[in-house]
Design an enzyme around this catalytic site. Structure first.
Site, PDB file in Angstrom:
ATOM      1  N   GLU A   4      -1.918  39.131 -13.301  1.00  0.00           N
ATOM      2  CA  GLU A   4      -0.816  39.135 -12.104  1.00  0.00           C
ATOM      3  C   GLU A   4       0.521  38.366 -12.339  1.00  0.00           C
ATOM      4  O   GLU A   4       1.040  38.101 -11.345  1.00  0.00           O
ATOM      5  CB  GLU A   4      -1.769  38.419 -10.846  1.00  0.00           C
ATOM      6  CG  GLU A   4      -1.975  36.973 -11.176  1.00  0.00           C
ATOM      7  CD  GLU A   4      -3.082  36.548 -12.117  1.00  0.00           C
ATOM      8  OE1 GLU A   4      -3.589  35.631 -11.994  1.00  0.00           O
ATOM      9  OE2 GLU A   4      -3.645  37.427 -12.669  1.00  0.00           O
ATOM     10  N   ASP A  40       4.036  34.642 -10.937  1.00  0.00           N
ATOM     11  CA  ASP A  40       2.692  34.861 -10.882  1.00  0.00           C
ATOM     12  C   ASP A  40       2.451  34.939  -9.314  1.00  0.00           C
ATOM     13  O   ASP A  40       2.820  34.204  -8.257  1.00  0.00           O
ATOM     14  CB  ASP A  40       2.055  33.427 -11.355  1.00  0.00           C
ATOM     15  CG  ASP A  40       0.391  33.614 -11.416  1.00  0.00           C
ATOM     16  OD1 ASP A  40       0.042  34.517 -12.116  1.00  0.00           O
ATOM     17  OD2 ASP A  40      -0.322  33.002 -10.356  1.00  0.00           O
ATOM     18  N   ILE A  41       1.369  35.965  -9.145  1.00  0.00           N
ATOM     19  CA  ILE A  41       1.045  36.160  -7.607  1.00  0.00           C
ATOM     20  C   ILE A  41       0.086  35.184  -7.060  1.00  0.00           C
ATOM     21  O   ILE A  41      -0.903  34.520  -7.734  1.00  0.00           O
ATOM     22  CB  ILE A  41       0.144  37.267  -7.380  1.00  0.00           C
ATOM     23  CG1 ILE A  41       1.225  38.667  -7.933  1.00  0.00           C
ATOM     24  CG2 ILE A  41      -0.504  37.647  -5.957  1.00  0.00           C
ATOM     25  CD1 ILE A  41       0.166  40.047  -7.930  1.00  0.00           C
TER      26      ILE A  41
END
Length: 640
Positions: free
Chosen positions: A563, A520-521
């Site tokens: 994301e 996950d960003i």
């Protein structure tokens, strides 16, 4: 005068017999014409039933094909396809998809389903039109079984044209009967009598003998001399009724004049008896030659007669001979128009006699039968005809052949040749008689229809092949698009779930392990809010490039949503997954940035366990580990 009366009566009786024979021949020719129309309809139905379009159930294309065939051949009013339950599936009188009734003649449908053979129906009430119709029903075979029943519908008016073409005199009554004795077409009041049965006596006589004549009364109550001819092939028959008043009017007139003359002669007295008797004898003898000529079908010149009554008889003979000649000419004209003729072959004298229409049909004189080998007929056709004649002479059974004939102009024509044996007093076959029908146009139509069908099928197969290739390519492209994330070019969530399922099943089957990275960003929402969604999309694309470059060729990377990204690591345990996860995290932190600020990710890792019940459990653990990484400060790897 008595002698003259007897002679006149005998000649009248002979004329009646000849008239009955001629009228039967005319009815027979009309029956052949009815058979011809039914056979054309049967051939059309059988050709349509053999269509590959129908056999594979493409009713839309077959609906148009059937309409095109009806329009080009002008055979029948409609084509109906029914399933074995009797429900109409297709009817060219209705648009495809419109509600359709049951088949109008369940008995005919049942016969076709049981025998798998064509059936020509009688007159019945049509299911769609709700008015009297006939049909030719044939089976549609799929895999050797009757899948459907195809029907070509005919209206009574289709056969009424055969009667109109005869140009009967107004007082003659002619009708066409189906095998059950129902009136299908009629010259007088067809709107009133079509669909009704003929008289019970008439129907009984038709069923007992294929041809004949009888005294009867029409449905209008008119006494007539009625003759009929019934087809041995279809059971259909044609009847012609000549009013008794027309037949007897001339006789009664002559007899009245004869009685008047006798009374006048008696009034003259016995003194002139000898003189008058001589004149009568001379006059009567003068009628012999014309009467004998009429019996032979010729016209002889009338000698001058002094007795008025004899002259009238002579005039009657002349008129009768002319009438018979005219009717013979009419029959010949009918035969020529219908491409029809009759023949007889005396097996004792070997004499072969054919009607003039057959000479015209072949364009040449018909030689004796042995001389026809290799000339009029090809050798195989001649041998086939010879074998059929010999078998008929031996067994007494009729035969029906379709043969090719060499026309005098060098072309080849097709004929339908029928032969029936005649027996002498000892029960031996002494003669063969039959008919010849020119079926060249029907054969040409069948050939043209078959060629058209083959061309159509080739075009259809080419089109199907082209469309199949196009559809295959489109499906492949659709499959690719359905599994690919448009923004990053990575596989999408659907493809990821499919790969996870495959790895889980492989683990259960072979015991091989695999691991999952859930990425996950960090602070991606802040990136979108601060720099805009276009910058966020660039970050996602750049991260996907780094991810593809970092993981192994055997690994599977996908954008899982927003994301979030998922990486499936085949044949990798948790320790190996942690190493790869750290490598991915480091590569992203050093390669992805926004205006110099690095973009970081948090990664959760997990490996499949032997006790896992499904592929989702490893993903859930990786997701939980991801949240641990975020809670621990982000930009790090956690595992469970």
């Amino acid at each position: 005068m008595i002698g003259t009366s007897v002679l006149f009566g005998l000649e009248y009786a002979d004329g009646m017999v000849q008239l009955q024979r001629d009228t039967i021949a005319r009815a027979r020719a009309m029956t052949q014409a009815v058979d011809g129309q039914l056979f054309i309809a049967r051939a059309t139905a059988q050709t349509l039933a053999a269509s590959r379009v129908l056999r594979r159930g493409d009713f839309k294309e077959f609906h148009q094909l059937a309409r095109d065939v009806l329009a080009s051949t002008r055979v029948g009013m409609n084509v109906v396809v029914s399933d074995p339950s009797g429900q109409q599936i297709l009817n060219t009188l209705r648009e495809l998809g419109a509600p359709l009734p049951q088949h109008g003649n369940p008995e005919v449908l049942r016969q076709v389903l049981i025998t798998a053979r064509p059936v020509v129906s009688g007159l019945y009430l049509g299911g769609a039109l709700r008015k009297p119709v006939m049909s030719v029903d044939v089976p549609v075979l799929v895999g050797g079984k009757v899948a459907y029943v195809l029907s070509v519908g005919l209206l009574p008016s289709d056969l009424n044209g055969i009667l109109v073409a005869q140009h009967f005199s107004p007082d003659l009554v002619a009708a066409v009967f189906d095998p059950e004795g129902t009136i299908v077409a009629r010259t007088h009041s067809p709107e009133k009598f079509v669909g009704q049965k003929g008289t019970a006596e008439y129907i009984q006589q038709i069923r007992q003998a294929p041809e004949g004549g009888m005294r009867t009364i029409t449905r209008e109550g008119i006494p007539t001399l009625s003759v009929w001819s019934r087809s041995a092939e279809t059971g259909w028959s044609v009847g012609i009724g000549i009013p008794a008043a027309s037949l007897e009017r001339a006789l009664m007139r002559r007899l009245a004049w004869l009685g008047f003359g006798m009374a006048a002669l008696l009034a003259i007295g016995l003194g002139l008896a000898w003189f008058v008797a001589r004149k009568i004898a001379v006059s009567v003898r003068g009628l012999t030659a014309p009467a004998l000529a009429m019996r032979e079908g010729d016209l002889a010149p009338m000698p001058p007669l002094e007795i008025e009554e004899s002259a009238e008889v002579a005039q009657a003979i002349s008129e009768t001979a002319q009438l018979l000649a005219a009717r013979a000419a009419e029959i010949t004209a009918i035969e020529r128009a219908a491409g029809f003729g009759v023949w007889r072959h005396d097996l004792r004298t070997k004499e072969l006699v054919v009607s003039d229409s057959i000479h015209e049909m072949f364009g040449q004189d018909v030689p004796p039968f042995p001389s026809q080998r290799g000339t009029l007929f090809s050798v195989p056709c001649w041998e086939q005809l010879k074998a059929a004649g010999e078998e008929a002479a031996r067994s007494g059974e009729a035969y029906d052949l379709e043969l090719q004939v060499n026309h005098a102009n060098g072309s080849t024509i097709w004929i339908n040749l029928k032969g029936n044996p005649l027996f002498d007093a000892a029960g031996r076959v002494c003669e063969l008689r039959g008919s010849i029908l020119d079926i060249t146009k029907r054969k040409q139509a069948e050939l043209a229809l078959e060629q058209s069908r083959q061309v159509h099928m080739r075009h259809l197969e080419q089109e199907v092949a082209a469309r199949t290739a196009s559809l295959k390519a489109a499906n492949q492209e659709l499959e690719r698009l359905s599994r690919t994330d448009v923004l990053t070019g990575l596989q999408n969530r659907y493809a990821a779930n499919d790969r996870l399922r495959q790895e889980f099943l492989r683990q259960k089957r072979t015991g091989s392990i695999y691991a999952v990275l859930f990425i996950d960003i960090d602070h991606f929402k802040k990136i979108n809010d601060s720099y805009g969604h276009e910058t966020g999309d660039q970050v996602l694309r750049r991260l996907a490039e780094v991810l593809r470059a970092t993981v192994r060729a055997t690994d599977f990377a996908a954008r899982y949503g927003g994301e979030e990204f998922v990486v499936v690591l085949p044949d990798t345990d948790l320790a190996g997954a942690r190493v790869i996860a750290e490598k991915v995290r480091s590569a992203i932190a050093t390669s992805v940035s926004i205006t110099g600020t690095p973009v970081t990710v948090s990664i959760g890792t997990s490996a499949i366990l032997a006790e896992d019940k499904n592929e989702e459990q490893a993903v859930i653990r990786a997701d939980e580990a991801l949240y641990q990484a975020k809670e621990a400060g982000r930009n790090r790897v956690a595992w469970r």
